[in-house]
Design a protein around this motif. Structure first.
Motif, mmCIF file in Angstrom:
data_model
loop_
_atom_site.group_PDB
_atom_site.id
_atom_site.type_symbol
_atom_site.label_atom_id
_atom_site.label_comp_id
_atom_site.label_asym_id
_atom_site.label_seq_id
_atom_site.Cartn_x
_atom_site.Cartn_y
_atom_site.Cartn_z
ATOM 1 N N SER A 256 0.823 -1.207 0.000
ATOM 2 C CA SER A 256 0.000 0.000 0.000
ATOM 3 C C SER A 256 0.855 1.253 0.000
ATOM 4 O O SER A 256 0.541 2.241 -0.687
ATOM 5 N N TYR A 257 1.921 1.235 0.765
ATOM 6 C CA TYR A 257 2.830 2.389 0.759
ATOM 7 C C TYR A 257 3.422 2.596 -0.633
ATOM 8 O O TYR A 257 3.444 3.709 -1.163
ATOM 9 N N GLU A 258 3.908 1.519 -1.223
ATOM 10 C CA GLU A 258 4.559 1.631 -2.528
ATOM 11 C C GLU A 258 3.586 2.130 -3.600
ATOM 12 O O GLU A 258 3.956 2.947 -4.460
ATOM 13 N N LEU A 259 2.349 1.649 -3.542
ATOM 14 C CA LEU A 259 1.379 2.023 -4.573
ATOM 15 C C LEU A 259 0.775 3.403 -4.334
ATOM 16 O O LEU A 259 0.763 4.250 -5.235
ATOM 17 N N SER B 21 -6.538 -3.794 -5.379
ATOM 18 C CA SER B 21 -5.343 -4.227 -6.116
ATOM 19 C C SER B 21 -4.332 -4.900 -5.200
ATOM 20 O O SER B 21 -3.823 -5.984 -5.511
ATOM 21 N N VAL B 22 -4.017 -4.266 -4.066
ATOM 22 C CA VAL B 22 -3.016 -4.875 -3.178
ATOM 23 C C VAL B 22 -3.561 -6.135 -2.529
ATOM 24 O O VAL B 22 -2.789 -7.061 -2.217
ATOM 25 N N THR C 257 -7.048 8.491 0.478
ATOM 26 C CA THR C 257 -5.611 8.388 0.724
ATOM 27 C C THR C 257 -5.290 7.239 1.685
ATOM 28 O O THR C 257 -6.180 6.668 2.318
ATOM 29 N N TYR C 258 -4.017 6.940 1.797
ATOM 30 C CA TYR C 258 -3.510 5.788 2.561
ATOM 31 C C TYR C 258 -4.115 5.694 3.959
ATOM 32 O O TYR C 258 -4.431 4.595 4.436
ATOM 33 N N ASP C 259 -4.273 6.832 4.625
ATOM 34 C CA ASP C 259 -4.733 6.824 6.021
ATOM 35 C C ASP C 259 -6.151 6.294 6.183
ATOM 36 O O ASP C 259 -6.587 6.016 7.295
ATOM 37 N N ALA D 232 -6.686 5.288 -2.838
ATOM 38 C CA ALA D 232 -6.419 4.255 -1.833
ATOM 39 C C ALA D 232 -7.534 3.221 -1.761
ATOM 40 O O ALA D 232 -7.292 2.020 -1.909
ATOM 41 N N THR D 233 -8.774 3.676 -1.536
ATOM 42 C CA THR D 233 -9.869 2.712 -1.395
ATOM 43 C C THR D 233 -10.584 2.452 -2.703
ATOM 44 O O THR D 233 -11.472 1.603 -2.762
ATOM 45 N N ASP D 234 -10.214 3.178 -3.745
ATOM 46 C CA ASP D 234 -10.803 2.968 -5.069
ATOM 47 C C ASP D 234 -9.731 3.163 -6.132
ATOM 48 O O ASP D 234 -9.581 4.241 -6.676
ATOM 49 N N ASN D 235 -8.980 2.091 -6.448
ATOM 50 C CA ASN D 235 -9.171 0.773 -5.895
ATOM 51 C C ASN D 235 -7.809 0.190 -5.508
ATOM 52 O O ASN D 235 -7.513 -0.961 -5.785
#
Length: 516
Positions: free
Chosen positions: A44-47, A315-316, A454-456, A308-311
């Motif tokens: 997730s961080y990398e993407l 993916s991850v 976003t990631y958070d 992040a959540t879409d999508n």
């Protein structure tokens, strides 16, 4: 003869017992790896943080495809990028929007996708609000007044508080008053837009043709501080989305007789035309290599946040499932395909391209598992109109530990999905495809296509639950001695037409996008 029969019975019981033990061990290994050696946070961080938003045709999208291929290959999984079309290539740069009169203030806003850039020193102009119209003649006459102006094109929102906040704190009378006024304002705005003869999709182009120098919109997502971020719809002038709070201030200034001036700066780049791809990875089947279990998620995103959540989460999740299966189930009976599709957001283009270009596979698809609605754990599974889906999906789900499935609601045989996400592309081709729908986590208000995706916002505990569930479903689908039935329900009568509804049809993707 009796001794032979007894020996055969013992052998059979032993084989069944051994198979059950093997299954139990694979399931146990999947669970252990999921919860004790998860790679989800790293992926997730990398993407999301390392690469960022993944607009179709953009350099970031290509970077994401190349990253995914390398990740798969590092795990010993064969992967490649398959071209399905071409798209207008656009790269977001830094941007800013500032009020410079009647006083200086930085505004919260961002350039919309495919928006033209500004001159290097930016663009400063007076701001005017799209008024309410009763007739098209009024609109046509007004167009002659906008040359050189920055035009605000969205409905004014008098409250930035979501309805749930009003329900919690307002008096019943105040809540009803707010809702009534909001409904009336929306109706008035719709009538005005109808009078212009334009829609939200065509209005910006019309303003551009009339000489506007720029456009400000504000597509509020019904949550605190969150807006939807889509496309600009112009060829020469920049378009910015501005937060409700700042947009409202500009509106109120105009209403009270002050004409604000705004400076917008946008450093985006038009990069011409770029090829567009799907990332397709495969773990080849050992016994039935020409039958397929497909793990499906779209890799592209809108670019208000980082997708992040879409999508990104879908993916991850599918990448992590593939990693774990390669480690503990390296020789599946059926071929496992992982498809990370491009341009889902513009109409399921990547998955439609895959289905169109791999028509020969569709009759041999054992199952498609698709994820694409946020960070939540799986909550609903529909049979998608496949008559016997309750049988095989029921058996596969039964192998998943009950702590993961106890809250999953299933509905069989269900009704075929005609759009919304990539499973629909496969359903149209008659392949048993299932949307693994997730808990909401305020998805539609706060993260779906917004500047806050976003990631958070990722809930990793829920993603781990999904990884384990999908990995076990994939394992069971691959091991199943029987090919799944793709027999369809008899479609119901459409009440409006009086005729039987039709099963969705296979559609070719838009092969050339944004090039007109």
């Amino acid at each position: 003869m009796k001794n032979y029969a007894k020996l055969l019975m013992v052998t059979t019981i032993f084989a069944v017992s051994l198979n059950a033990q093997t299954q139990d061990q694979v399931v146990k290994s999947i669970m252990d790896e999921t919860y004790n050696n998860s790679q989800l946070e790293t992926l997730s961080y990398e993407l999301m943080d390392g690469i960022g938003p993944r607009l179709v045709g953009s350099p970031k999208m290509q970077q994401a495809h190349d990253w995914a291929v390398k990740r798969f290959e590092n795990w010993g999984i064969s992967a490649k990028n398959e071209k399905w079309g071409e798209w207008k290539s656009w790269e977001r740069g830094t941007s800013s929007v500032e009020m410079v009169y009647p006083y200086a203030k930085s505004l919260e806003g961002m350039q919309l996708a495919w928006s033209p850039s500004t001159p290097s020193k930016g663009l400063t102009a007076e701001v005017m609000m799209l008024p309410l119209f009763n007739t098209k003649d009024e609109f046509t006459k007004w167009l002659t007044t906008i040359k050189g102006k920055i035009v605000m094109v969205s409905q004014y929102q008098p409250t930035g508080r979501p309805e749930y906040n009003w329900k919690e704190f307002a008096t019943p009378e105040s809540l009803e008053k707010m809702k009534k006024e909001a409904q009336e304002n929306a109706q008035t705005w719709r009538k005005s837009m109808q009078a212009t003869g334009e829609t939200s999709r065509t209005l910006n182009e019309k303003l551009e043709q009339a000489g506007a120098s720029g456009i400000l919109s504000s597509y509020w997502s019904q949550g605190f501080g969150v807006n939807k971020i889509f496309a600009a719809g112009t060829k020469k002038i920049p378009v910015f989305d501005v937060a409700l709070e700042d947009y409202g201030q500009l509106y109120r200034m105009i209403k009270h007789g002050t004409t604000p001036k705004v400076k917008i700066q946008a450093n985006s780049k038009d990069l011409g035309i770029a090829p567009t791809f799907n990332t397709v990875a495969t773990i080849k089947g050992s016994e039935k290599p020409n039958e397929y279990v497909i793990l499906s998620a779209h890799l592209d995103s809108w670019d208000g946040g980082t997708g992040a959540t879409d999508n990104g989460t879908g993916s991850v999740t599918m990448m992590e499932v593939a990693r774990i299966l390669k480690k503990y189930y390296p020789n599946p009976k059926r071929t496992i395909v992982i498809g990370l599709w491009g341009s889902e957001e513009q109409g399921l283009n990547g998955s439609r391209g895959y289905v169109w270009d791999h028509k020969d596979q569709m009759a041999n698809v054992q199952a498609v598992f698709n994820q694409d609605n946020g960070t939540g754990r799986i909550a609903n599974i529909s049979g998608q109109g496949f008559l016997n889906s309750y049988d095989y999906m029921g058996r596969w789900l039964n192998a998943v530990p009950k702590e993961l499935t106890k809250d999953i609601k299933t509905s069989y045989p269900g009704f075929p999905g005609g759009g919304g996400s990539d499973h629909a592309s496969f359903i149209a081709a008659g392949a048993p495809a299932f949307m693994l729908s997730s808990l909401n986590w305020s998805y539609f208000n706060y993260t779906w296509h917004t500047n806050r995706d976003t990631y958070d916002k990722i809930v990793f505990d829920d993603l781990k639950s999904n990884v384990a569930t999908i990995a076990i479903l994939t394992y069971m689908a691959s091991e199943d001695p029987e090919k799944t039935s793709s027999e369809r329900i008899k479609m119901p009568i459409d009440n409006r037409s009086g005729e039987a509804m039709k099963w969705p049809e296979v559609k070719e993707p838009t092969r050339k996008g944004g090039l007109e």
